[in-house]
Design a protein around this motif. Sequence first.
Motif, PDB file in Angstrom:
ATOM      1  N   PHE A  19      -1.924 -34.780 -17.024  1.00 26.20           N
ATOM      2  CA  PHE A  19      -1.738 -36.057 -17.712  1.00 26.20           C
ATOM      3  C   PHE A  19      -3.025 -36.480 -18.422  1.00 26.20           C
ATOM      4  N   GLN A  20      -4.162 -36.307 -17.752  1.00 29.61           N
ATOM      5  CA  GLN A  20      -5.430 -36.709 -18.370  1.00 29.61           C
ATOM      6  C   GLN A  20      -5.778 -35.832 -19.567  1.00 29.61           C
ATOM      7  N   ALA A  21      -5.434 -34.552 -19.500  1.00 37.62           N
ATOM      8  CA  ALA A  21      -5.697 -33.655 -20.628  1.00 37.62           C
ATOM      9  C   ALA A  21      -4.893 -34.081 -21.855  1.00 37.62           C
ATOM     10  N   SER A  22      -3.616 -34.368 -21.644  1.00 40.00           N
ATOM     11  CA  SER A  22      -2.783 -34.852 -22.743  1.00 40.00           C
ATOM     12  C   SER A  22      -3.325 -36.162 -23.293  1.00 40.00           C
ATOM     13  N   ARG A  23      -3.740 -37.035 -22.401  1.00 45.83           N
ATOM     14  CA  ARG A  23      -4.247 -38.363 -22.793  1.00 45.83           C
ATOM     15  C   ARG A  23      -5.543 -38.252 -23.595  1.00 45.83           C
ATOM     16  N   ALA A  24      -6.442 -37.391 -23.160  1.00 47.27           N
ATOM     17  CA  ALA A  24      -7.715 -37.225 -23.863  1.00 47.27           C
ATOM     18  C   ALA A  24      -7.478 -36.759 -25.299  1.00 47.27           C
ATOM     19  N   GLN A  25      -6.544 -35.819 -25.469  1.00 48.84           N
ATOM     20  CA  GLN A  25      -6.238 -35.316 -26.802  1.00 48.84           C
ATOM     21  C   GLN A  25      -5.634 -36.418 -27.674  1.00 48.84           C
ATOM     22  N   LEU A  26      -4.747 -37.202 -27.080  1.00 47.32           N
ATOM     23  CA  LEU A  26      -4.084 -38.284 -27.818  1.00 47.32           C
ATOM     24  C   LEU A  26      -5.092 -39.329 -28.289  1.00 47.32           C
ATOM     25  N   VAL A  27      -5.999 -39.709 -27.403  1.00 49.21           N
ATOM     26  CA  VAL A  27      -6.991 -40.733 -27.752  1.00 49.21           C
ATOM     27  C   VAL A  27      -7.861 -40.279 -28.914  1.00 49.21           C
ATOM     28  N   GLU A  28      -8.373 -39.054 -28.819  1.00 49.95           N
ATOM     29  CA  GLU A  28      -9.314 -38.590 -29.836  1.00 49.95           C
ATOM     30  C   GLU A  28      -8.640 -38.199 -31.148  1.00 49.95           C
ATOM     31  N   GLU A  29      -7.468 -37.579 -31.043  1.00 48.47           N
ATOM     32  CA  GLU A  29      -6.814 -37.068 -32.246  1.00 48.47           C
ATOM     33  C   GLU A  29      -6.015 -38.128 -32.990  1.00 48.47           C
ATOM     34  N   LEU A  30      -5.438 -39.080 -32.253  1.00 47.50           N
ATOM     35  CA  LEU A  30      -4.502 -40.006 -32.891  1.00 47.50           C
ATOM     36  C   LEU A  30      -4.877 -41.473 -32.738  1.00 47.50           C
ATOM     37  N   ILE A  31      -5.113 -41.928 -31.517  1.00 48.38           N
ATOM     38  CA  ILE A  31      -5.271 -43.372 -31.307  1.00 48.38           C
ATOM     39  C   ILE A  31      -6.542 -43.903 -31.955  1.00 48.38           C
ATOM     40  N   LYS A  32      -7.679 -43.322 -31.636  1.00 48.90           N
ATOM     41  CA  LYS A  32      -8.941 -43.823 -32.199  1.00 48.90           C
ATOM     42  C   LYS A  32      -8.968 -43.812 -33.730  1.00 48.90           C
ATOM     43  N   PRO A  33      -8.586 -42.692 -34.369  1.00 49.18           N
ATOM     44  CA  PRO A  33      -8.626 -42.690 -35.836  1.00 49.18           C
ATOM     45  C   PRO A  33      -7.732 -43.754 -36.475  1.00 49.18           C
ATOM     46  N   HIS A  34      -6.550 -43.969 -35.902  1.00 49.64           N
ATOM     47  CA  HIS A  34      -5.643 -44.964 -36.480  1.00 49.64           C
ATOM     48  C   HIS A  34      -6.128 -46.389 -36.231  1.00 49.64           C
ATOM     49  N   LEU A  35      -6.711 -46.649 -35.077  1.00 53.76           N
ATOM     50  CA  LEU A  35      -7.293 -47.970 -34.845  1.00 53.76           C
ATOM     51  C   LEU A  35      -8.422 -48.238 -35.834  1.00 53.76           C
ATOM     52  N   ALA A  36      -9.215 -47.218 -36.097  1.00 51.91           N
ATOM     53  CA  ALA A  36     -10.334 -47.370 -37.030  1.00 51.91           C
ATOM     54  C   ALA A  36      -9.864 -47.689 -38.446  1.00 51.91           C
ATOM     55  N   HIS A  37      -8.626 -47.302 -38.762  1.00 52.28           N
ATOM     56  CA  HIS A  37      -8.075 -47.563 -40.089  1.00 52.28           C
ATOM     57  C   HIS A  37      -7.115 -48.761 -40.099  1.00 52.28           C
ATOM     58  N   GLY A  38      -7.183 -49.578 -39.052  1.00 54.40           N
ATOM     59  CA  GLY A  38      -6.461 -50.840 -39.069  1.00 54.40           C
ATOM     60  C   GLY A  38      -4.998 -50.787 -38.686  1.00 54.40           C
ATOM     61  N   TYR A  39      -4.571 -49.724 -38.027  1.00 56.73           N
ATOM     62  CA  TYR A  39      -3.169 -49.598 -37.642  1.00 56.73           C
ATOM     63  C   TYR A  39      -2.860 -50.384 -36.363  1.00 56.73           C
ATOM     64  N   ILE A  40      -1.600 -50.754 -36.237  1.00 57.67           N
ATOM     65  CA  ILE A  40      -1.056 -51.160 -34.948  1.00 57.67           C
ATOM     66  C   ILE A  40      -0.600 -49.872 -34.266  1.00 57.67           C
ATOM     67  N   LYS A  88     -13.305 -50.688 -34.166  1.00 59.33           N
ATOM     68  CA  LYS A  88     -11.877 -50.618 -34.475  1.00 59.33           C
ATOM     69  C   LYS A  88     -11.427 -51.921 -35.107  1.00 59.33           C
ATOM     70  N   SER A  89     -10.499 -51.798 -36.026  1.00 66.43           N
ATOM     71  CA  SER A  89      -9.967 -52.975 -36.689  1.00 66.43           C
ATOM     72  C   SER A  89      -8.480 -53.145 -36.423  1.00 66.43           C
ATOM     73  N   GLY A  90      -7.860 -52.156 -35.791  1.00 60.91           N
ATOM     74  CA  GLY A  90      -6.446 -52.234 -35.468  1.00 60.91           C
ATOM     75  C   GLY A  90      -6.222 -52.851 -34.103  1.00 60.91           C
ATOM     76  N   ILE A  91      -4.995 -52.746 -33.630  1.00 63.37           N
ATOM     77  CA  ILE A  91      -4.646 -53.256 -32.298  1.00 63.37           C
ATOM     78  C   ILE A  91      -3.843 -52.194 -31.562  1.00 63.37           C
ATOM     79  N   PHE A  92      -4.151 -52.036 -30.297  1.00 63.96           N
ATOM     80  CA  PHE A  92      -3.562 -51.008 -29.457  1.00 63.96           C
ATOM     81  C   PHE A  92      -2.629 -51.682 -28.450  1.00 63.96           C
ATOM     82  N   ILE A  93      -1.331 -51.359 -28.531  1.00 57.42           N
ATOM     83  CA  ILE A  93      -0.321 -51.970 -27.671  1.00 57.42           C
ATOM     84  C   ILE A  93       0.408 -50.877 -26.899  1.00 57.42           C
ATOM     85  N   SER A  94       0.415 -50.994 -25.592  1.00 61.71           N
ATOM     86  CA  SER A  94       1.150 -50.029 -24.762  1.00 61.71           C
ATOM     87  C   SER A  94       2.356 -50.703 -24.137  1.00 61.71           C
TER      88      SER A  94
END
Length: 211
Positions: free
Chosen positions: A72-93, A3-9
């Motif tokens: 909650f975990q089902a929603s989270r798993a979908q979010l990580v794979e569908e949105l968070i990981k791909p955007h981090l890989a493309h350098g997003y915050i 990953k080249s982006g940064i993940f902030i919660s």
Amino acid sequence: MEKSGIFISFEGSEGCGKSTQIQHLADYLIKMQHKVILTREPGGTVIGEQIRMILANQANSMMQLRTEILLFQASRAQLVEELIKPHLAHGYIVLCDRYADSTIAYQGYGYQNIELDQLHSLISFATDGLKPDLTILLDLDVEIGLQRREHGGQVNRLDTYELEFYRRVRAGYLEMARQEPARWVIVDAARPFSQVQNDVRQIVLQRLGTS
């Protein structure tokens, strides 16, 4: 995962203002020409938003705690794979309004009848081990936060707990921040909005190396 982006919660109990603060932060970073995506938990994807509706529906008062946790975990798993990981890989915050720490705070410290080790194992599976690079905790006295929430609009199934529950949640957040000081930054959310937002911006800019 490369990953080249940064993940902030953003974390915090009721009435702390995190949803408003994270939106203003996103707008600010976009104006600075950063690539930003803003999402939330539960939700953030089509599947996640459907799960959010189930979790929030007051008609589901008979929902068991384990059912709630797994949803909650089902929603989270979908979010990580569908949105968070791909955007981090493309350098997003990636800015996320709540993440896995909410499960530990609410279903772990709040309810007190689920072992934290069990929750950590479930979260690790759901997230594939992905943790935020930075977690901002908007900390606020519980009574003040609940008063703010009462003036803020609609209450859902997840908002109907006793005062002591929310006190345990806050204590849980503070304990997690104590255990991982390199990831967590605590911000006093009792102050005026502009002061809190200024602190949030400075924390993020420092982490990005642009302050």
